[in-house]
Design a protein around this motif. Sequence first.
Motif, PDB file in Angstrom:
ATOM      1  N   ASP A  70       0.807  -1.225   0.000  1.00 35.17           N
ATOM      2  CA  ASP A  70       0.000   0.000   0.000  1.00 35.17           C
ATOM      3  C   ASP A  70       0.838   1.273   0.000  1.00 35.17           C
ATOM      4  O   ASP A  70       0.279   2.375   0.020  1.00 35.17           O
ATOM      5  CB  ASP A  70      -0.907   0.007   1.238  1.00 35.17           C
ATOM      6  N   ALA A  71       2.154   1.153  -0.002  1.00 28.82           N
ATOM      7  CA  ALA A  71       3.011   2.323   0.185  1.00 28.82           C
ATOM      8  C   ALA A  71       2.779   3.378  -0.894  1.00 28.82           C
ATOM      9  O   ALA A  71       2.649   4.574  -0.593  1.00 28.82           O
ATOM     10  CB  ALA A  71       4.475   1.906   0.219  1.00 28.82           C
ATOM     11  N   GLY A  72       2.757   2.963  -2.156  1.00 30.16           N
ATOM     12  CA  GLY A  72       2.598   3.934  -3.233  1.00 30.16           C
ATOM     13  C   GLY A  72       1.282   4.691  -3.145  1.00 30.16           C
ATOM     14  O   GLY A  72       1.253   5.924  -3.278  1.00 30.16           O
ATOM     15  N   ASP A  73       0.195   3.955  -2.909  1.00 33.36           N
ATOM     16  CA  ASP A  73      -1.118   4.604  -2.826  1.00 33.36           C
ATOM     17  C   ASP A  73      -1.190   5.549  -1.627  1.00 33.36           C
ATOM     18  O   ASP A  73      -1.712   6.666  -1.730  1.00 33.36           O
ATOM     19  CB  ASP A  73      -2.216   3.550  -2.718  1.00 33.36           C
ATOM     20  N   LEU A  74      -0.679   5.110  -0.496  1.00 29.62           N
ATOM     21  CA  LEU A  74      -0.754   5.955   0.699  1.00 29.62           C
ATOM     22  C   LEU A  74       0.084   7.224   0.538  1.00 29.62           C
ATOM     23  O   LEU A  74      -0.378   8.327   0.865  1.00 29.62           O
ATOM     24  CB  LEU A  74      -0.298   5.164   1.928  1.00 29.62           C
ATOM     25  N   LEU A  75       1.296   7.087   0.033  1.00 31.51           N
ATOM     26  CA  LEU A  75       2.121   8.288  -0.141  1.00 31.51           C
ATOM     27  C   LEU A  75       1.544   9.202  -1.215  1.00 31.51           C
ATOM     28  O   LEU A  75       1.676  10.425  -1.139  1.00 31.51           O
ATOM     29  CB  LEU A  75       3.557   7.894  -0.467  1.00 31.51           C
ATOM     30  N   GLY A  76       0.873   8.609  -2.212  1.00 27.75           N
ATOM     31  CA  GLY A  76       0.186   9.435  -3.199  1.00 27.75           C
ATOM     32  C   GLY A  76      -0.924  10.265  -2.576  1.00 27.75           C
ATOM     33  O   GLY A  76      -1.092  11.446  -2.898  1.00 27.75           O
ATOM     34  N   VAL A  77      -1.691   9.652  -1.693  1.00 23.63           N
ATOM     35  CA  VAL A  77      -2.744  10.386  -0.989  1.00 23.63           C
ATOM     36  C   VAL A  77      -2.139  11.486  -0.123  1.00 23.63           C
ATOM     37  O   VAL A  77      -2.644  12.617  -0.074  1.00 23.63           O
ATOM     38  CB  VAL A  77      -3.592   9.422  -0.128  1.00 23.63           C
ATOM     39  N   TYR A  78      -1.034  11.171   0.550  1.00 29.68           N
ATOM     40  CA  TYR A  78      -0.391  12.185   1.395  1.00 29.68           C
ATOM     41  C   TYR A  78       0.146  13.358   0.573  1.00 29.68           C
ATOM     42  O   TYR A  78       0.099  14.516   1.012  1.00 29.68           O
ATOM     43  CB  TYR A  78       0.716  11.553   2.240  1.00 29.68           C
TER      44      TYR A  78
END
Length: 290
Positions: A70-78
């Motif tokens: 989930d790292a890419g999606d979460l950092l994208g949201v951030y």
Amino acid sequence: MTAAAVPAQRWDFEAIGTSWRIDSATPLGEEDRAAVSAVIDAFDREWSRFRADSVVCGLASGGSVPAPADAGDLLGVYAALDDATAGAVNPLVGDALARRGYDADYSLRDRGPQAAPVDWRTVLDAAGGRLTLRRPALIDIGAAGKGRLVDLVLAVLRPRVTGWLVVDASGDLAVRGIRQRIALEHPFDATRAIGIWSIADAALCASAVNRRAWGDGLHHVLDARTGQPVRSYAATWAVAADAMTADAVATALFFDGGPRFAADRDASWVRMRTDGTVEWSPDCEAELFS
């Protein structure tokens, strides 16, 4: 169909420090429950800043590890939250929260404000299959992480469950195949609601300063630019297609850029100021009490 029209099958449990409730049209079997527990445990082992064996705690001194799924999606949201709120939301706010007392030991001992690193995007990234932190810092995904986990639990159960399904992680809730009427808890009196929101095939997430609050006006919603708790808004509610988006919108709404962030994601919302004034989006379908 409404929840009252069918006999709900209900499963209550505790995980990631909060209460969960799953209602489904048909009972969940042992294998279904084990699958849910495995997803939650895996997410917790990757992202929790409250357990010493997690990926983010292991990375806190800096370094590089295989990136969680989930790292890419979460950092994208951030990154989007950072842009929308002029830096008020930041994934490296973990040290600031710990300094105010919301640490791994729940010390609730305030050691003063500390701003999160403004340049977090040059410090933290998820590129090339690696999660890299270039100097010591503590990742906190509280702005969207619980919503993401609700989506993951929903995804695990959807192919296993025939009929409707509701996943409720105490403030972050996703509904499929049924309409649910959800009370919006008053942030100054938990025995009251400021309204009712009826949703179907959507997610509703809420955040409030009366939850995870301690000390002299301290709570878990910090402005990352200052390390100070937000003071203008007391509670937020957001409805979106998925829970991670609704969770992120609910966080953004504590800041000026929240409404634009919500509009860009087709999310509707309600928020209450600390003076009791209530605001809502033009497309909001919540029934708000006077």
